[in-house]
Design an enzyme around this catalytic site. Structure first.
Site, PDB file in Angstrom:
ATOM      1  N   SER A   1      58.296 -13.549   0.392  1.00  0.00           N
ATOM      2  CA  SER A   1      59.381 -14.529   0.451  1.00  0.00           C
ATOM      3  C   SER A   1      59.943 -14.722   1.855  1.00  0.00           C
ATOM      4  O   SER A   1      60.584 -15.738   2.122  1.00  0.00           O
ATOM      5  CB  SER A   1      60.511 -14.112  -0.493  1.00  0.00           C
ATOM      6  OG  SER A   1      60.994 -12.821  -0.171  1.00  0.00           O
TER       7      SER A   1
ATOM      8  N   ASP B   1      71.300 -14.118   0.814  1.00  0.00           N
ATOM      9  CA  ASP B   1      71.391 -14.012  -0.643  1.00  0.00           C
ATOM     10  C   ASP B   1      71.165 -12.613  -1.221  1.00  0.00           C
ATOM     11  O   ASP B   1      70.892 -12.471  -2.403  1.00  0.00           O
ATOM     12  CB  ASP B   1      70.389 -14.972  -1.284  1.00  0.00           C
ATOM     13  CG  ASP B   1      68.941 -14.601  -0.980  1.00  0.00           C
ATOM     14  OD1 ASP B   1      68.713 -13.613  -0.244  1.00  0.00           O
ATOM     15  OD2 ASP B   1      68.027 -15.274  -1.484  1.00  0.00           O
TER      16      ASP B   1
ATOM     17  N   HIS C   1      67.468 -11.863   1.672  1.00  0.00           N
ATOM     18  CA  HIS C   1      66.926 -12.695   2.747  1.00  0.00           C
ATOM     19  C   HIS C   1      68.007 -13.041   3.764  1.00  0.00           C
ATOM     20  O   HIS C   1      69.198 -13.051   3.439  1.00  0.00           O
ATOM     21  CB  HIS C   1      66.325 -13.981   2.173  1.00  0.00           C
ATOM     22  CG  HIS C   1      65.360 -13.742   1.065  1.00  0.00           C
ATOM     23  ND1 HIS C   1      65.717 -13.855  -0.267  1.00  0.00           N
ATOM     24  CD2 HIS C   1      64.054 -13.364   1.070  1.00  0.00           C
ATOM     25  CE1 HIS C   1      64.677 -13.573  -1.026  1.00  0.00           C
ATOM     26  NE2 HIS C   1      63.658 -13.256  -0.239  1.00  0.00           N
TER      27      HIS C   1
END
Length: 380
Positions: free
Chosen positions: A34, A338, A341
Site C-alpha cells: 500500500s 490514517d 500510511h
C-alpha cells in the site's frame, strides 16, 4: 548541535546543492504494497479478482483529497513516494497494471495488503494469509513484458533506461503477528521474508533489469496504528524524543539490516547491475525527530490526520473513510494520514531525501552513470 538538527541541516543542504538526474530514466516499474500501490487493489476488487468483506477504505473520500481531489486507490491524501519519484524524472504517474496500465513510461504492480511470502507459508507461520504475494506481482510483470519488448535485445534496451522500485514490502507479512502481540512469531518470519525478497530480486535480474532501488521498512514503531494496539505499554517501551515504540522500531531495523546484507551479496554476484538501498527508515524517522523543521505540527506527529478518535486517532474497527471518521483541517501539517500510511507532505519529504542521495546507498543519482558504464555498485 543535536543529532536531529544536524540531520535536518544535512538534508536541506543536500536538497539545495545536489544535481538531480532528471530525465535519466524513460520508464519506472514498481512493486510493493500500500505504500506504493496507485490503484491495483481497487481495480482487482472491481474486477472480482480479489475477495473482500467491505469496501476498501482507500477507494473512498477523503483519500486523494489533497492532490487528485478524488480517491485513486492510493492510501494517502494525495501523492505517494513513487509519484514524487516519477515526477522527479519527468515521467507521468505510474498506471496500475490491473487497471489496464500498459504505458511506455512504466507500470505499477504494487498491491495494497501484498506480502512477500505466499499464502501457504503465511498460513503455516501466522495463521493468516493475503491474496497477493510478491511473486504474483513478478508474474504480472512477466505477463506484461511481451507488450513492450519482443526479444532479449529489445528488453535490454528498455531496461537500461528503466528504474525498478522494489518495495517497500514486508510489513504485511509481520502485521498479523505484531498486531496480535506475537512478536516472537514476527521475528521467526524475518529470515523467510528476506530470502523471498532476495529470490524475487534475482528473478528480476535474470529477466534483464539493471537498475534497482530497494527500500527498507519505515519506522513502524512510530505508526499510530501500531501505537494504538500497544497503548498502555510500559513507559520504557517508548523513545523519549519521538514517543515511538523503541522495540518495534528495532524490529524494523533488524529487517533492514538483513535486507542490506542480502543486497550486498546479490550485488557481488551481479556486478553489472546497479542496486541502491533506499533508507525509508531514517528518512521517515527524521520527520518524527524534528517535525517542525519540516513544517509539521509537533503535537500531532503521532496522531493520524484521518480517523475516529482515541489517543492516536487510529481505530482499526472504524478506519479513515468510514462514515464516523473525521479528517483534520490541514493534512500538510500532519506526518501521518490514517494509522498505517503517511500524508502526501511526509511522502514528499521522504522522496526528496532519497532523490538527493542522502538516504540512498549508493547515491541514486549515480545509477545512470553506473549502468551506462556497465558497473553496478552497492555499498552496505
Amino acid at each position: 548541535m543535536s543529532l536531529p538538527i544536524v540531520a535536518c541541516a544535512l538534508l536541506l543542504a543536500a536538497l539545495a546543492s545536489s544535481q538531480f538526474a532528471d530525465g535519466c530514466y524513460t520508464s519506472i516499474f514498481a512493486f510493493g504494497d500500500s505504500i506504493t500501490d496507485t490503484g491495483n487493489y481497487f481495480s482487482l476488487i472491481s474486477k472480482g479478482l480479489l475477495q473482500y468483506d467491505e469496501i476498501p477504505n482507500c477507494s473512498v473520500p477523503p483519500y486523494g483529497e489533497t492532490f487528485f481531489h478524488h480517491p485513486t486507490g492510493r492510501c494517502a491524501d494525495g501523492r505517494l513516494i513513487i509519484d514524487f519519484i516519477a515526477e522527479h524524472y519527468g515521467l507521468p504517474f505510474l498506471q496500475p497494471y490491473s487497471g489496464g496500465g500498459n504505458a511506455a513510461n512504466g507500470v505499477n504492480f504494487a498491491v495494497v495488503g501484498a506480502t512477500v511470502l505466499t499464502d501457504d507459508v503465511l498460513q503455516t507461520n501466522t495463521d493468516s494469509a493475503d491474496n497477493i504475494s510478491l511473486m504474483s506481482q513478478i508474474n504480472m510483470f512477466k505477463t506484461y513484458l511481451p507488450s513492450i519488448c519482443k526479444n532479449t535485445s529489445s528488453c535490454h534496451e528498455i531496461f537500461e533506461k528503466s528504474l525498478i522500485v522494489f518495495g517497500s514490502i514486508g510489513s504485511n507479512d509481520y502485521a498479523s503477528a505484531i498486531l496480535v502481540k506475537r512478536v516472537e512469531d514476527a521475528y521467526r518470519l524475518q529470515p523467510l521474508v528476506i530470502n523471498a525478497l532476495a529470490s524475487a530480486i534475482e528473478e528480476l535480474i535474470k529477466l534483464g533489469v539493471v537498475n534497482l532501488m530497494v527500500p527498507g521498512m519505515m519506522p513502524v514503531g512510530c505508526l499510530d496504528g501500531c501505537l494504538a494496539v500497544y497503548d498502555g505499554s510500559n513507559k520504557e517501551d517508548y523513545d523519549l524524543i519521538t514517543g515511538c515504540l523503541t522495540w518495534l522500531n528495532e524490529f524494523g531495523q533488524k529487517h533492514n539490516e538483513l535486507l542490506q546484507k542480502e543486497l550486498s551479496r546479490i550485488q557481488e554476484h551481479y556486478p553489472n547491475v546497479f542496486i541502491t538501498y533506499a533508507d525509508y527508515y531514517n528518512a521517515g524517522l527524521e520527520l518524527f525527530l524534528s517535525p517542525s523543521k519540516y513544517g509539521f505540527n509537533n503535537e500531532t506527529r503521532l496522531i493520524a490526520c484521518c480517523g475516529s478518535g482515541g489517543p492516536y486517532n487510529a481505530d482499526n474497527d472504524t478506519k479513515c473513510g468510514f462514515p464516523s471518521s473525521q479528517v483534520c483541517d490541514d493534512p500538510s501539517s500532519s506526518i501521518q494520514w490514517d494509522g498505517a500510511h503517511l500524508t502526501e507532505a511526509a511522502n514528499e519529504w521522504i522522496a526528496k531525501g532519497l532523490l538527493s542521495g542522502l538516504y540512498t546507498f549508493p547515491n541514486i543519482t549515480a545509477s545512470c552513470v553506473s549502468s551506462a558504464n556497465g558497473n553496478g555498485v552497492y555499498v552496505n
